[in-house]
Design a protein around this motif. Structure first.
Motif, PDB file in Angstrom:
ATOM      1  N   GLN A   2       0.836  -1.213   0.000  1.00  0.00           N
ATOM      2  CA  GLN A   2       0.000   0.000   0.000  1.00  0.00           C
ATOM      3  C   GLN A   2       0.863   1.252   0.000  1.00  0.00           C
ATOM      4  OE1 GLN A   2      -2.423  -0.976   3.541  1.00  0.00           O
ATOM      5  NE2 GLN A   2      -4.160  -0.331   2.280  1.00  0.00           N
ATOM      6  N   LEU A   5       0.936   4.080  -2.965  1.00  0.00           N
ATOM      7  CA  LEU A   5       0.620   5.487  -2.697  1.00  0.00           C
ATOM      8  C   LEU A   5       1.755   6.412  -3.128  1.00  0.00           C
ATOM      9  CD1 LEU A   5      -1.152   5.569   0.770  1.00  0.00           C
ATOM     10  CD2 LEU A   5      -2.025   6.449  -1.382  1.00  0.00           C
ATOM     11  N   GLU A  12      -0.705   5.580   6.272  1.00  0.00           N
ATOM     12  CA  GLU A  12      -1.098   6.983   6.158  1.00  0.00           C
ATOM     13  C   GLU A  12       0.124   7.814   5.771  1.00  0.00           C
ATOM     14  OE1 GLU A  12      -2.711  10.782   8.705  1.00  0.00           O
ATOM     15  OE2 GLU A  12      -2.697   8.825   9.659  1.00  0.00           O
ATOM     16  N   LYS A  15      -3.303  14.545  -0.999  1.00  0.00           N
ATOM     17  CA  LYS A  15      -4.003  13.418  -0.385  1.00  0.00           C
ATOM     18  C   LYS A  15      -5.514  13.537  -0.574  1.00  0.00           C
ATOM     19  CE  LYS A  15      -2.737  12.647   3.891  1.00  0.00           C
ATOM     20  NZ  LYS A  15      -2.159  12.745   5.238  1.00  0.00           N
ATOM     21  N   ARG A  16      -6.044  14.715  -0.347  1.00  0.00           N
ATOM     22  CA  ARG A  16      -7.499  14.913  -0.344  1.00  0.00           C
ATOM     23  C   ARG A  16      -8.116  14.875  -1.735  1.00  0.00           C
ATOM     24  NH1 ARG A  16     -12.435  14.999   0.422  1.00  0.00           N
ATOM     25  NH2 ARG A  16     -13.566  16.664   1.430  1.00  0.00           N
ATOM     26  N   LEU A  28      -4.852  11.529  -4.572  1.00  0.00           N
ATOM     27  CA  LEU A  28      -4.418  10.149  -4.354  1.00  0.00           C
ATOM     28  C   LEU A  28      -5.540   9.125  -4.280  1.00  0.00           C
ATOM     29  CD1 LEU A  28      -1.374  10.476  -1.962  1.00  0.00           C
ATOM     30  CD2 LEU A  28      -1.393   9.872  -4.379  1.00  0.00           C
ATOM     31  N   ASP A  29      -6.699   9.507  -3.805  1.00  0.00           N
ATOM     32  CA  ASP A  29      -7.813   8.562  -3.692  1.00  0.00           C
ATOM     33  C   ASP A  29      -8.797   8.667  -4.854  1.00  0.00           C
ATOM     34  OD1 ASP A  29      -6.885   7.445  -1.343  1.00  0.00           O
ATOM     35  OD2 ASP A  29      -7.937   8.887  -0.081  1.00  0.00           O
ATOM     36  N   THR A  30      -8.361   9.193  -5.975  1.00  0.00           N
ATOM     37  CA  THR A  30      -9.257   9.375  -7.121  1.00  0.00           C
ATOM     38  C   THR A  30      -8.941   8.370  -8.222  1.00  0.00           C
ATOM     39  OG1 THR A  30      -7.837  10.923  -8.321  1.00  0.00           O
ATOM     40  CG2 THR A  30      -9.343  11.856  -6.655  1.00  0.00           C
ATOM     41  N   GLU A  37      -5.203   6.486  -9.939  1.00  0.00           N
ATOM     42  CA  GLU A  37      -5.051   5.079 -10.343  1.00  0.00           C
ATOM     43  C   GLU A  37      -4.726   4.976 -11.828  1.00  0.00           C
ATOM     44  OE1 GLU A  37      -7.485   0.861 -10.318  1.00  0.00           O
ATOM     45  OE2 GLU A  37      -8.339   2.575  -9.293  1.00  0.00           O
TER      46      GLU A  37
END
Length: 119
Positions: free
Chosen positions: A23, A27, A78, A98-99, A102-104, A108
């Protein structure tokens, strides 16, 4: 019997550690396209454990120029900080990365490992 239980515990612990490490590498690697200039030829050369505990280093190339990013994590996955050959990301830049990135799905889809198979 105690030795078997201990072996099972240690095996489970190693599996968790490798999952956390994967992970972390993912990241850190996914952050690279956001750190590099847009519309450049980017290739990951190496991604793996960094020089200190709870760090991951990604060596990459932008055009013909070698670059690197060092990501620092808490005990889990984290992301706490990123330092590059260009300097340290400040708190606001790290928060935005991050906001909002990275989580979009964009992160990916832009993962350099998708193109060159780096892990």
């Amino acid at each position: 019997m105690l030795a078997g239980a201990l072996l099972g515990f240690l095996t489970g612990l190693a599996a968790c550690e490798s999952a956390v490490e994967r992970q972390r590498v993912t990241l850190c690697r996914r952050a690279v396209p956001a750190l590099a200039p847009t519309e450049t030829d980017l290739a990951v050369l190496r991604a793996g454990a960094g020089p200190a505990p709870d760090t991951v280093r990604v060596d990459y190339r932008v055009g013909s120029r070698p670059r690197w990013a060092l990501c620092r994590f808490n005990a889990g996955a984290e992301l706490l900080g990123i330092t590059t050959d260009q300097g340290h990301l400040n708190g606001a830049a790290l928060y935005l990365l991050k906001r909002y990135y990275l989580d979009t799905p964009d992160a990916e889809a832009s993962d350099p490992a998708r193109a060159d198979g780096a892990r």
